[in-house]
Design a protein around this motif. Structure first.
Motif, short mmCIF file in Angstrom:
data_model
loop_
_atom_site.label_atom_id
_atom_site.label_comp_id
_atom_site.label_asym_id
_atom_site.label_seq_id
_atom_site.Cartn_x
_atom_site.Cartn_y
_atom_site.Cartn_z
N ASP A 179 38.03 46.65 54.39
CA ASP A 179 36.77 47.37 54.19
C ASP A 179 36.86 48.52 53.19
O ASP A 179 35.84 49.00 52.73
CB ASP A 179 36.20 47.87 55.52
N ALA A 180 38.06 48.98 52.84
CA ALA A 180 38.16 50.07 51.87
C ALA A 180 39.54 50.08 51.24
O ALA A 180 40.52 49.63 51.82
CB ALA A 180 37.90 51.41 52.55
N VAL A 181 39.59 50.61 50.03
CA VAL A 181 40.85 50.88 49.35
C VAL A 181 40.85 52.35 48.96
O VAL A 181 39.81 52.88 48.56
CB VAL A 181 41.05 49.95 48.12
N GLU A 182 41.98 52.98 49.16
CA GLU A 182 42.10 54.40 48.84
C GLU A 182 43.36 54.60 48.01
O GLU A 182 44.41 54.06 48.34
CB GLU A 182 42.17 55.22 50.12
N ILE A 183 43.23 55.38 46.94
CA ILE A 183 44.38 55.70 46.10
C ILE A 183 44.64 57.19 46.23
O ILE A 183 43.74 58.01 46.06
CB ILE A 183 44.12 55.33 44.63
N ARG A 184 45.88 57.50 46.56
CA ARG A 184 46.32 58.90 46.67
C ARG A 184 47.39 59.11 45.62
O ARG A 184 48.35 58.35 45.56
CB ARG A 184 46.87 59.18 48.06
N LEU A 185 47.24 60.16 44.82
CA LEU A 185 48.20 60.44 43.77
C LEU A 185 48.50 61.93 43.73
O LEU A 185 47.61 62.74 43.42
CB LEU A 185 47.68 59.97 42.41
N GLY A 186 49.73 62.26 44.09
CA GLY A 186 50.16 63.66 44.08
C GLY A 186 49.22 64.54 44.87
O GLY A 186 48.79 64.21 45.96
N PHE A 234 41.00 58.94 46.10
CA PHE A 234 39.91 58.18 45.50
C PHE A 234 39.69 56.95 46.37
O PHE A 234 40.59 56.14 46.53
CB PHE A 234 40.28 57.78 44.07
N ARG A 235 38.48 56.82 46.95
CA ARG A 235 38.19 55.76 47.91
C ARG A 235 37.08 54.85 47.39
O ARG A 235 36.07 55.32 46.88
CB ARG A 235 37.79 56.38 49.24
N ILE A 236 37.29 53.54 47.58
CA ILE A 236 36.29 52.55 47.19
C ILE A 236 35.97 51.69 48.41
O ILE A 236 36.87 51.15 49.06
CB ILE A 236 36.82 51.64 46.06
N ASP A 237 34.69 51.56 48.72
CA ASP A 237 34.25 50.70 49.81
C ASP A 237 34.37 49.25 49.37
O ASP A 237 33.94 48.90 48.27
CB ASP A 237 32.79 51.05 50.15
N LEU A 238 34.95 48.41 50.19
CA LEU A 238 35.14 47.00 49.86
C LEU A 238 34.24 46.06 50.65
O LEU A 238 34.33 44.84 50.49
CB LEU A 238 36.59 46.59 50.12
N ARG A 239 33.40 46.61 51.51
CA ARG A 239 32.60 45.72 52.36
C ARG A 239 31.71 44.78 51.55
O ARG A 239 31.46 43.66 51.98
CB ARG A 239 31.78 46.55 53.35
N TRP A 240 31.28 45.19 50.38
CA TRP A 240 30.45 44.34 49.53
C TRP A 240 31.20 43.11 49.04
O TRP A 240 30.61 42.10 48.72
CB TRP A 240 29.93 45.15 48.33
#
Length: 164
Positions: free
Chosen positions: A105-112, A117-123
């Motif tokens: 349902d979501a992807v999140e990128i964490r950098l330092g 940065f979060r993106i909803d993937l439900r679509w």
């Protein structure tokens, strides 16, 4: 262990470090994008990652069968900075009792120290299943719906040396 998922849910639940992932057919030397460690979407970004000196560091998967959740966690370094890719989703045993259905349902990128940065993937209806073909207290072997085979060690077990 040949017991179906419904009997092994307690063993499958936990944090698993990926030891091996590859195509189901050993004669296949080049895996398809769908069979790659990072999956079909992220595998298309592989050339960009290579240009930026992206290095993966011990991918893990957290499975909570009773809670109905799954997280794929991929720590990495890029241009000398540490980060993490977190893909979260729901999970539930399928009717056959042998496979775990997963919908991310979501992807999140964490950098330092940057904000995540979060993106909803439900679509995208990013779903599939995984069949655990063997599991004990330390090791899990399975197959994914895209044809991959994987071996994972329970984090904290002697087999998972180096995973945290």
């Amino acid at each position: 262990n040949s017991e179906p998922l419904r009997f092994d849910a307690a063993r499958i639940t936990g944090m698993w470090g990926l030891l091996y992932n590859g195509p189901s057919d050993p004669e296949v030397e080049i895996e398809s994008n769908e069979q790659r460690l990072e999956g079909p979407f992220l595998s298309r970004l592989r050339p960009i990652g290579e240009a930026l000196a992206l290095r993966q560091r011990g991918p893990r998967q957290r499975i909570d069968v009773p809670g109905g959740r799954v997280d794929n966690i991929a720590p990495f370094t890029i241009l000398g900075n540490t980060g993490e890719l977190l893909i979260t989703g729901s999970a539930k045993p399928l009717e056959d009792g042998e496979r775990l259905g997963v919908t991310f349902d979501a992807v999140e990128i964490r950098l330092g120290s940057l904000p995540p940065f979060r993106i909803d993937l439900r679509w995208a209806n990013a779903s599939g299943w995984v069949r655990t073909t063997y599991v004990d207290d330390d090791l899990r072997v399975g197959r994914g719906d895209k044809g991959s085979v994987f071996v994972a060690a329970k984090v904290g077990s002697p087999t998972a040396n180096g995973f945290k």
